[in-house]
Scaffold this active site. Structure first.
Site, PDB file in Angstrom:
ATOM      1  N   HIS A 123       0.819  -1.209   0.000  1.00 25.81           N
ATOM      2  CA  HIS A 123       0.000   0.000   0.000  1.00 25.81           C
ATOM      3  C   HIS A 123       0.854   1.261   0.000  1.00 25.81           C
ATOM      4  O   HIS A 123       2.058   1.212   0.258  1.00 25.81           O
ATOM      5  CB  HIS A 123      -0.965  -0.005   1.196  1.00 25.81           C
ATOM      6  CG  HIS A 123      -0.310   0.001   2.549  1.00 25.81           C
ATOM      7  ND1 HIS A 123       0.190   1.141   3.129  1.00 25.81           N
ATOM      8  CD2 HIS A 123      -0.110  -0.995   3.432  1.00 25.81           C
ATOM      9  CE1 HIS A 123       0.683   0.845   4.322  1.00 25.81           C
ATOM     10  NE2 HIS A 123       0.523  -0.451   4.528  1.00 25.81           N
ATOM     11  N   CYS A 139       3.005  -4.851   6.765  1.00 27.20           N
ATOM     12  CA  CYS A 139       2.696  -4.581   5.366  1.00 27.20           C
ATOM     13  C   CYS A 139       3.900  -3.997   4.634  1.00 27.20           C
ATOM     14  O   CYS A 139       4.885  -3.601   5.245  1.00 27.20           O
ATOM     15  CB  CYS A 139       1.518  -3.608   5.259  1.00 27.20           C
ATOM     16  SG  CYS A 139      -0.050  -4.356   5.686  1.00 27.20           S
TER      17      CYS A 139
END
Length: 161
Positions: A123, A139
């Site tokens: 992301h 992440c």
């Protein structure tokens, strides 16, 4: 695509990882007893192409804090990334991009691409100074312009290792 059941996996964990309902997996695979899965058993994941049919792949180096995009085995581009902190490390393994959400809000920047491991994705960020550091909850963070570029190139089903 075909997912090979790993030891300890259940139909529910597979469904969560691929963001699909267990009922869809049961129908697609004609499973009569969802409590009987065997390690190595192939499970059809409807709606995702086989990663081998996609010319792109992604390699993540946690140590170097880079994401490398390949096309047909050749390096296309290397991006700087942020990775997980010591206590919430970036998972190591073989995953695929299963879906994406533009403008997810909060710390996720302009694009979220879910990996086939629940709660993990590639992301953007609302904190660009974090890139190059081990600061995420696991992440893979990218600069917003970079994640938009990557997302415009790779389809769902792209392999991420």
């Amino acid at each position: 695509m075909i997912h090979l059941v790993k030891p300890g996996e259940t139909l529910n964990t597979i469904a969560l990882n691929y963001r699909i309902s267990p009922a869809v997996l049961i129908r697609a695979n004609q499973i009569s007893d969802q409590n009987v899965l065997l390690a190595g058993q192939p499970i059809i994941i409807p709606g995702l192409p086989e990663p081998a049919s996609i010319p792109y792949s992604i390699s993540v180096s946690v140590g170097k804090r880079t994401l490398t995009l390949y096309r047909s085995g050749q390096v296309m581009k290397v991006y700087p990334i942020a990775v997980g902190k010591i206590l919430s490390g970036t998972p190591i393994g073989d995953f695929v991009i299963v879906n994406r959400e533009p403008n997810p809000g909060g710390p996720f920047g302009v694009l979220w691409m879910s990996l086939s491991k629940i709660h993990y994705g590639i992301h953007g960020t609302n904190g660009p100074s974090s890139i190059g550091k081990a600061v995420s909850r696991g992440c893979i963070r990218m600069q917003n312009r970079d994640v938009l570029e990557l997302g415009s190139i790779v389809p769902n089903g792209t392999r991420v290792i």
